[in-house]
Design an enzyme around this catalytic site. Structure first.
Site, short mmCIF file in Angstrom:
data_model
loop_
_atom_site.label_atom_id
_atom_site.label_comp_id
_atom_site.label_asym_id
_atom_site.label_seq_id
_atom_site.Cartn_x
_atom_site.Cartn_y
_atom_site.Cartn_z
N CYS A 165 0.82 -1.21 0.00
CA CYS A 165 0.00 0.00 0.00
C CYS A 165 0.86 1.27 0.00
CB CYS A 165 -0.99 -0.05 1.17
SG CYS A 165 -2.49 0.91 0.92
N HIS A 166 0.83 2.06 1.08
CA HIS A 166 1.62 3.28 1.19
C HIS A 166 3.01 3.02 1.77
CE1 HIS A 166 -2.45 4.95 0.89
NE2 HIS A 166 -1.88 6.06 0.48
N GLY A 167 3.29 1.77 2.16
CA GLY A 167 4.56 1.40 2.76
C GLY A 167 5.79 1.80 1.95
#
Length: 188
Positions: free
Chosen positions: A114-116
């Site tokens: 995801c936003h990792g």
């Protein structure tokens, strides 16, 4: 019952307040079911507040180590869950960025969702690598020299990435596989 392919492996999970709960819980369960021992690292001691869809508070999770006090040598693999706030805070912390940069240089496998990837971008660990992410992170990856594809799960020399919580089944299966393979050639 999952085959115990990760017995004896130590997996770091780096997260802080704002982590997307399902992106912490499901990958952690997958590697633990495969026999790994996990350690939740964060910026501070105590506990962190998880979120559900960035809008609703989830559970709190006990921190098992401060990232500033740990080394990539302590672990065999790394998981970087998302949530918008979590990686944004991590990428502003020099100890977290250094840990991720040093970890990526070892060639040990990393799972990121995801936003990792924002933390990987800050650590200059996506240059020349192919990965996927949540759509709003893709320009940052490209600007940092990464190659972005829009697929459920992408593997590039031990770097496993997925786009969002909907990809968790494929992501969890692939991190178990890659973590079992162990160290890959160090990124150059």
């Amino acid at each position: 019952m999952t085959e115990q392919t990760l017995t004896g492996r130590r997996v770091a999970i780096l997260a802080t307040d704002g982590v997307e709960q399902i992106e912490l819980v499901r990958p952690r369960a997958a590697v633990e079911e495969a026999g790994a021992t996990t350690t939740l690292l964060s910026l501070k001691s105590g506990s962190i507040q998880a979120m559900n869809h960035d809008v609703e508070k989830g559970d709190t999770f006990a921190v098992e180590g401060r990232v500033a006090a740990k080394s990539p040598d302590d672990f065999d693999a790394l998981i970087l869950p998302g949530g918008t706030t979590n990686p944004d805070k991590l990428r502003q912390d020099p100890a977290a960025v250094r840990f991720v940069k040093d970890f990526a240089a070892t060639g040990k496998p990393i799972g990121v969702i995801c936003h990792g990837p924002w933390t990987l971008v800050e650590a200059d660990a996506v240059r020349g690598r192919t990965l996927t992410s949540y759509p709003s992170v893709r320009t940052d990856i490209r600007n940092a020299g990464g190659i972005v594809v829009d697929e459920e799960v992408v593997v590039d020399n031990g770097l496993v990435s997925s786009r969002n919580p909907g990809d968790l089944p494929a992501f969890c299966a692939k991190i178990v596989e890659e973590f079992a393979e162990g160290r890959h050639l160090a990124a150059t």
